[in-house]
Scaffold this motif. Structure first.
Motif, PDB file in Angstrom:
ATOM      1  N   ARG A 192       0.858  -1.180   0.000  1.00 57.82           N
ATOM      2  CA  ARG A 192       0.000   0.000   0.000  1.00 57.82           C
ATOM      3  C   ARG A 192       0.896   1.232   0.000  1.00 57.82           C
ATOM      4  NH1 ARG A 192      -5.214   0.541   1.908  1.00 57.82           N
ATOM      5  NH2 ARG A 192      -4.449   2.535   2.623  1.00 57.82           N
ATOM      6  N   THR A 235       0.677   6.407   3.833  1.00 51.86           N
ATOM      7  CA  THR A 235      -0.392   7.376   4.034  1.00 51.86           C
ATOM      8  C   THR A 235       0.203   8.694   4.529  1.00 51.86           C
ATOM      9  OG1 THR A 235      -1.913   5.581   4.578  1.00 51.86           O
ATOM     10  CG2 THR A 235      -2.574   7.804   5.238  1.00 51.86           C
ATOM     11  N   THR A 292       1.153   2.761   9.333  1.00 50.28           N
ATOM     12  CA  THR A 292       0.219   2.037  10.204  1.00 50.28           C
ATOM     13  C   THR A 292      -0.891   1.363   9.413  1.00 50.28           C
ATOM     14  OG1 THR A 292      -0.985   4.114  10.579  1.00 50.28           O
ATOM     15  CG2 THR A 292       0.642   3.486  12.208  1.00 50.28           C
ATOM     16  N   PHE A 293      -1.128   1.825   8.171  1.00 50.46           N
ATOM     17  CA  PHE A 293      -2.163   1.216   7.331  1.00 50.46           C
ATOM     18  C   PHE A 293      -1.565   0.370   6.209  1.00 50.46           C
ATOM     19  CE2 PHE A 293      -3.857   5.340   8.884  1.00 50.46           C
ATOM     20  CZ  PHE A 293      -4.608   4.787   9.914  1.00 50.46           C
ATOM     21  N   GLY A 313      -0.101  -3.684   9.130  1.00 48.21           N
ATOM     22  CA  GLY A 313       0.025  -2.585  10.097  1.00 48.21           C
ATOM     23  C   GLY A 313       1.401  -2.024  10.346  1.00 48.21           C
ATOM     24  N   TYR A 315       1.681 -12.922   6.159  1.00 42.19           N
ATOM     25  CA  TYR A 315       0.745 -12.419   5.150  1.00 42.19           C
ATOM     26  C   TYR A 315       1.378 -12.410   3.755  1.00 42.19           C
ATOM     27  CZ  TYR A 315      -3.002  -9.584   3.126  1.00 42.19           C
ATOM     28  OH  TYR A 315      -4.047  -9.137   2.350  1.00 42.19           O
ATOM     29  N   ARG A 357       1.242 -15.852   2.460  1.00 42.21           N
ATOM     30  CA  ARG A 357      -0.131 -16.191   2.052  1.00 42.21           C
ATOM     31  C   ARG A 357      -0.432 -15.631   0.668  1.00 42.21           C
ATOM     32  NH1 ARG A 357      -5.350 -14.670   5.793  1.00 42.21           N
ATOM     33  NH2 ARG A 357      -6.482 -13.548   4.201  1.00 42.21           N
ATOM     34  N   VAL A 375      -2.633 -11.977  21.458  1.00 41.73           N
ATOM     35  CA  VAL A 375      -3.041 -11.232  20.264  1.00 41.73           C
ATOM     36  C   VAL A 375      -1.990 -11.303  19.164  1.00 41.73           C
ATOM     37  CG1 VAL A 375      -4.641  -9.631  21.402  1.00 41.73           C
ATOM     38  CG2 VAL A 375      -2.203  -9.059  21.273  1.00 41.73           C
ATOM     39  N   ASP A 411      -2.202 -14.871  17.684  1.00 42.40           N
ATOM     40  CA  ASP A 411      -3.418 -14.942  16.859  1.00 42.40           C
ATOM     41  C   ASP A 411      -3.218 -14.215  15.531  1.00 42.40           C
ATOM     42  OD1 ASP A 411      -4.674 -16.355  18.816  1.00 42.40           O
ATOM     43  OD2 ASP A 411      -5.886 -14.684  19.561  1.00 42.40           O
ATOM     44  N   ALA A 412      -2.562 -13.066  15.579  1.00 36.83           N
ATOM     45  CA  ALA A 412      -2.376 -12.278  14.359  1.00 36.83           C
ATOM     46  C   ALA A 412      -1.582 -13.077  13.333  1.00 36.83           C
ATOM     47  CB  ALA A 412      -1.674 -10.957  14.677  1.00 36.83           C
ATOM     48  N   GLU A 471      -3.821 -15.803  12.007  1.00 35.12           N
ATOM     49  CA  GLU A 471      -4.895 -15.317  11.122  1.00 35.12           C
ATOM     50  C   GLU A 471      -4.338 -14.906   9.757  1.00 35.12           C
ATOM     51  OE1 GLU A 471      -7.794 -12.566  12.837  1.00 35.12           O
ATOM     52  OE2 GLU A 471      -7.537 -13.527  14.787  1.00 35.12           O
ATOM     53  N   LYS A 507      -3.288   6.456  15.636  1.00 34.75           N
ATOM     54  CA  LYS A 507      -2.899   5.419  16.591  1.00 34.75           C
ATOM     55  C   LYS A 507      -1.559   4.857  16.163  1.00 34.75           C
ATOM     56  CE  LYS A 507      -3.467   0.604  17.656  1.00 34.75           C
ATOM     57  NZ  LYS A 507      -3.867  -0.679  17.048  1.00 34.75           N
ATOM     58  N   GLY A 550       1.706   0.586  13.723  1.00 34.87           N
ATOM     59  CA  GLY A 550       0.655   0.925  14.670  1.00 34.87           C
ATOM     60  C   GLY A 550       0.228  -0.204  15.585  1.00 34.87           C
ATOM     61  N   ASN A 551       0.894  -1.348  15.497  1.00 34.25           N
ATOM     62  CA  ASN A 551       0.429  -2.503  16.277  1.00 34.25           C
ATOM     63  C   ASN A 551       0.907  -2.415  17.721  1.00 34.25           C
ATOM     64  OD1 ASN A 551      -0.660  -3.505  13.880  1.00 34.25           O
ATOM     65  ND2 ASN A 551       1.248  -4.536  13.342  1.00 34.25           N
ATOM     66  N   VAL A 552      -0.011  -2.152  18.602  1.00 36.16           N
ATOM     67  CA  VAL A 552       0.362  -1.996  20.006  1.00 36.16           C
ATOM     68  C   VAL A 552      -0.711  -2.655  20.864  1.00 36.16           C
ATOM     69  CG1 VAL A 552      -0.677   0.323  19.961  1.00 36.16           C
ATOM     70  CG2 VAL A 552       0.828  -0.281  21.842  1.00 36.16           C
TER      71      VAL A 552
END
Lengths: 316, 316
Positions: free
Chosen positions: A20, A23, A44-45, A49, A82, A85, A102, A105-106, A109, A272, A303-305
């Motif tokens: 991406r 931003t 962060t986007f 993240g 990712y 994937r 978390v 899990d991330a 996922e 964030k 941004g992952n906190v």
């Protein structure tokens, strides 16, 4: 058959298609508060993240192996999961068995296989070496010290060079040095002469000490800075070769400035950020005279906190 | 001379140059959680942190008056203050004297004059009428019920219509109806047939009741929803004319779904949103079957939220 099953090796052009675009955020109130002409370039986007996707995707797409093993309890693990994937590859992410749920899990996922290790019994690197023996067809990826990592992160430098009315200087967090060396590489490739400053936690200032000494100095123990992305033991060799002559300087940031930057980005830019991501803005807070009236681009790396950590930072 | 001192009236084209393009965010993890193909269009990085800048700038640039008066304790006041600063106009923002200090400071830092009123002694509208008598050359601006507001917000609809591989439907918060009527107007102008749903707090469901009744119904008292941008007494007349036949439906959102959406956007999309901004995602949480497998664009209207309120939401 195998060659057909594996995706074609990707070039950096393809990375720029996959990643991406960063931003760009402007906040006149924050700029006035800091006394600089301010642009925020936030990752962060970015996919997963953080900027780490740029490196992870570049590594995963360039190496011929269809299986990748790496140790990461943080952003690189999610990014690699990712990226694999997307590319139809598989990966094993070695994480301490004390990692936050978390984060585990991330990675899962995003499609990664998590290998939990009791780091009191076996270091993460030892576990990676063990897995490498079991999976001789796998690529062992470093989160920062790899030319493919630098090349991936260079895509951000090229993007920033493309921005109209560009900047006098860019500030970015420095941990292992993958991001800053990538920025310098990308800016040079684009023919831009924008200066790059590193922002490093004062209590994890191995990069600043290395720059002063003229050779890589490692932290004696893992520094417990809140900027967990900068807890790396030392700069990478590949990164050092670029940083030693390419970096304009390093600002050493006290912990309380990191927290203040997290709060300012929250309240004046609606952003964030994770503590490591706030380092660049914290550098301006730490050395306001160094940057005053310049056109400054602060790179927010991710941004992952953890929610509770963030709530505490906001409440201070 | 006066004509020369006033900026030229601006067209919507110029608004699209002045407004920041909305920020498009994708989160595969959030999409999987919700069971929809999800795109987030966030206005949290719009000038002054909410979509209201689109309307405020359009009003301030289109009216001939060089002074604007409006009542707002929230996003419209900040947006109008900044729009007037950009246009070299002046404005007076009437706010309750109980407004949070950060909101008063924000309006002042953007260049607006704050008029603090004890709303127990005199309503905000009464104070605006009083100021209108004192400043007969001023334009009295409504935050939502004005064709120029709809026209300004239509710029977001046009932007969303321009996106490749567009959406089946768009969900946006509904309070006074300025945003949803603007979206419908902009989409139609661009020739797009994307459906628009409103997302309204269940305890402030005057718009849903109006749609059912076929005429505007007002809330009896100001509903104390956490989504403070939806505490408007009723839909505006201009907006109603568009919404009564243009809106695909309204989802009535319980308060706990709003809080859940704030947390999901924080943890899975790295997005800081204000409760009103979370309404569109909360609508998907509230009516998952209505949206399942569709390509859904959730509009996040803004990000300006009191730090303590936000900390509490994260901690729930």
């Amino acid at each position: 058959m195998l060659a057909l099953m594996n995706p074609q090796p990707k070039t950096v052009t393809t990375l720029r298609e996959m990643a991406r675009a960063t931003t760009i955020i402007e906040s006149p109130r924050l700029a006035e508060r800091l006394g600089v002409r301010l642009t925020i370039a936030t990752e962060t986007f970015q996919h997963t993240g953080s900027f780490k996707f740029r490196a992870a995707y570049n590594v995963a797409s360039q190496v011929p192996q269809s299986k990748i093993i790496t140790a990461s309890s943080g952003n690189f693990g999610q990014a690699m999961a990712y990226a694999c994937r997307l590319l139809g590859k598989s990966c094993i992410i070695v994480m301490p068995d004390t990692s936050a749920r978390v984060k585990i899990d991330a990675v899962r996922e995003y499609g990664g296989t998590v290998d939990l290790t009791n780091v009191n019994l076996k270091s993460r690197n030892a576990r990676v070496a063990e897995l490498a023996q079991e999976h001789r067809d796998a690529y062992i990826a470093s989160a920062f010290d790899d030319p493919l990592v630098i090349q991936g992160n260079a895509s951000l430098g090229e993007e920033l060079a493309d921005i109209k009315n560009s900047f006098d200087l860019i500030i970015a967090p420095i941990g292992g040095g993958g991001l800053t060396s990538g920025l310098i590489t990308g800016l040079r490739k684009a023919g831009a002469s924008i200066k790059v400053f590193g922002a490093e936690p004062l209590i994890a200032n191995d990069a600043a000490r290395s720059l002063r000494a003229g050779h890589i100095i490692a932290n004696e123990t893992e520094p417990q800075t809140i900027a967990d992305g900068a807890r790396t033991p030392s700069l990478g060799q590949h990164n050092w070769a670029i940083l030693r002559e390419g970096l304009a300087g390093i600002v050493e940031v006290p912990e309380e400035r990191i927290a203040e930057a997290v709060r300012l980005l929250f309240s004046l830019a609606n952003l964030k950020v994770e503590p490591t991501g706030a380092l660049s803005l914290a550098a301006v807070l730490t050395e306001p005279e160094l940057f005053r009236d310049f056109s400054v681009c602060c790179v927010v790396s991710g941004g992952n906190v953890d929610t509770e950590v963030y709530r505490e930072l906001l409440g201070q």
